[in-house]
Design a protein around this motif. Structure first.
Motif, short mmCIF file in Angstrom:
data_model
loop_
_atom_site.label_atom_id
_atom_site.label_comp_id
_atom_site.label_asym_id
_atom_site.label_seq_id
_atom_site.Cartn_x
_atom_site.Cartn_y
_atom_site.Cartn_z
N ASP A 122 0.85 -1.18 0.00
CA ASP A 122 0.00 0.00 0.00
C ASP A 122 0.89 1.24 0.00
O ASP A 122 1.74 1.39 0.88
CB ASP A 122 -0.91 -0.03 1.23
N TYR A 171 -5.53 8.10 7.51
CA TYR A 171 -5.66 6.72 7.03
C TYR A 171 -6.60 5.98 7.99
O TYR A 171 -6.28 5.76 9.16
CB TYR A 171 -4.29 6.05 7.01
N ALA A 218 0.32 4.46 0.61
CA ALA A 218 0.18 5.38 1.74
C ALA A 218 0.82 4.79 3.00
O ALA A 218 1.51 5.50 3.75
CB ALA A 218 -1.29 5.68 1.99
N LEU A 273 -1.15 7.17 12.00
CA LEU A 273 -2.20 6.82 11.04
C LEU A 273 -3.31 7.86 11.03
O LEU A 273 -3.79 8.28 9.96
CB LEU A 273 -2.78 5.45 11.38
#
Length: 406
Positions: A308, A346, A310, A341
């Motif tokens: 991922d 996120y 990000a 996070l």
């Protein structure tokens, strides 16, 4: 190595596995550095003699004045650490190198020391006076950010040709352990009692038995006193790990081996971790780490993790921060994983993190696999995405962050 950490967040459960300097620095001066590919033991090295219990502290007494002076510069003198330092000197007297980190940790368990992340150092040469040795050991210590109480063991010898050999082994003692048996009957119940030496908000005991996945057992932490009881219900070796949430986040503070229905091994045998061979042919360190992670999961019939972008950016920022601080942890200035996070916007229902430092990506992977809490995080079937970062410092050492999301 790491801790299992559960934390409530807005509408989500965030689960993190604690950090570990998976392979603490092993440094030498005037002699070749030990490497992961080194032989399991130097030629002719004596077999390991195991203590009856794992315990700490083990204050050292009766040291020669020159050795006591070196140990005092390093930290509180510890007999178990001194015994391992002596073993490193004996290896060099026989023409070998000091123990690489995984073998160093194993030798500490045989000596009855429960501390995680030992650091080894050695110097050899002719004409080394006391002032020179003290300056050299000070140089080694200058790059060490200490948590808790630093403890050390030092050993010194001289060859017939006048060459001086000095070895030191040091640890950060964040907790101490009451005597815990190294051998037990199959099915025997064992009681673990420990005392934190630094503030801790929680602690857990994780077991890795001869077979099966790591498991967390019931434990309590009150007033800095830790207690847990568990049964070693399978024959073979058990790794007992205490993970506590301290100033840098969750991390191993105590480790011990228990051999149920069997005698402890007399020699160290290095075993590769599942997936380690998958690193070959990767284009870069991060690609190698992701390959090893997914191959290890495949060995347990778990699906691969998707990379991922990000999460990778967040992981890389954290690895760079650890490198700058020269400290492995979940919080080295920018907050724990939950904070990082959230700041990035996120959103997840469950997340986890492994952090480590090692001389190679393979060494980090091996140490993560060897740690019960870290392995549990890597093999958590609830995770489907990951961000992997591996950054190298000027010496070539890697700083690794594995960020997982469900």
């Amino acid at each position: 190595m790491r801790l299992w950490w559960a934390k409530a967040a807005v509408g989500a459960a965030l689960t993190f596995a604690g950090a570990a300097a998976a392979e603490p620095p092993a440094a030498t001066a005037g002699a070749p550095a030990a490497t992961a590919g080194a032989p399991a033991a130097a030629a002719g090295a004596p077999a390991l003699t195991w203590e009856a219990t794992t315990r700490s502290p083990q204050p050292a007494a009766g040291l020669a004045p020159e050795v006591a002076a070196l140990a005092a510069r390093c930290g509180s003198a510890d007999a178990a650490l001194a015994a391992v330092a002596r073993r490193n000197v004996e290896r060099q007297l026989q023409g070998g190198d000091i123990m690489p980190p995984d073998e160093l940790a194993f030798a500490l368990r045989a000596a009855g020391a429960p501390h995680a992340w030992p650091r080894g150092w050695s110097i050899t040469g002719r004409g080394l006076g006391q002032a020179d040795l003290e300056a050299r050991i000070d140089g080694w210590l200058s790059g060490w950010t200490t948590l808790g109480a630093r403890r050390c063991g030092v050993s010194q010898a001289r060859k017939p040709d006048g060459t001086t050999i000095v070895a030191a082994v040091g640890v950060d003692a964040l907790a101490d352990l009451s005597p815990l048996p190294i051998t037990a009957r199959v099915g025997q119940w064992v009681t673990l009692e420990g005392t934190m030496r630094v503030p801790a908000s929680e602690a857990k005991v994780v077991l890795l038995g001869p077979r099966g996945a790591p498991k967390t057992v019931v434990s309590s932490l009150s007033g800095g006193r830790l207690r847990s009881s568990f049964a070693v219900d399978q024959p073979g070796s058990w790794l007992v790990q205490v993970l506590a949430t301290v100033s840098t986040g969750p991390r191993p503070v105590l480790e011990a081996m228990i051999f149920a229905g069997s005698a402890p091994p007399r020699r160290f045998v290095r075993a590769t971790a599942p997936g380690e061979e998958a690193a070959k042919g990767a284009q870069d360190d991060e690609g190698a780490m992701l390959r090893m992670m997914n191959a290890a999961r495949a060995s347990e019939k778990l699906p691969a993790l998707a990379r991922d972008a990000a999460l990778t950016a967040l992981a890389r920022a954290h690895s760079e921060e650890m490198l700058k601080a020269k400290l492995v942890g979940h919080d080295v200035g920018s907050g724990d994983p939950a904070v990082r996070l959230k700041a990035a916007g996120y959103k997840v229902t469950i997340a986890g993190e492994n952090v480590a430092s090692s001389s190679t990506p393979e060494g980090a992977h091996r140490a993560i696999w060897a740690s019960p809490s870290h392995r549990g995080n890597l093999l958590d079937r609830r995770y489907s995405r990951t961000g992997v970062a591996v950054v190298r410092d000027a010496s070539g050492r890697v700083w690794v962050t594995q960020l997982f999301a469900g």
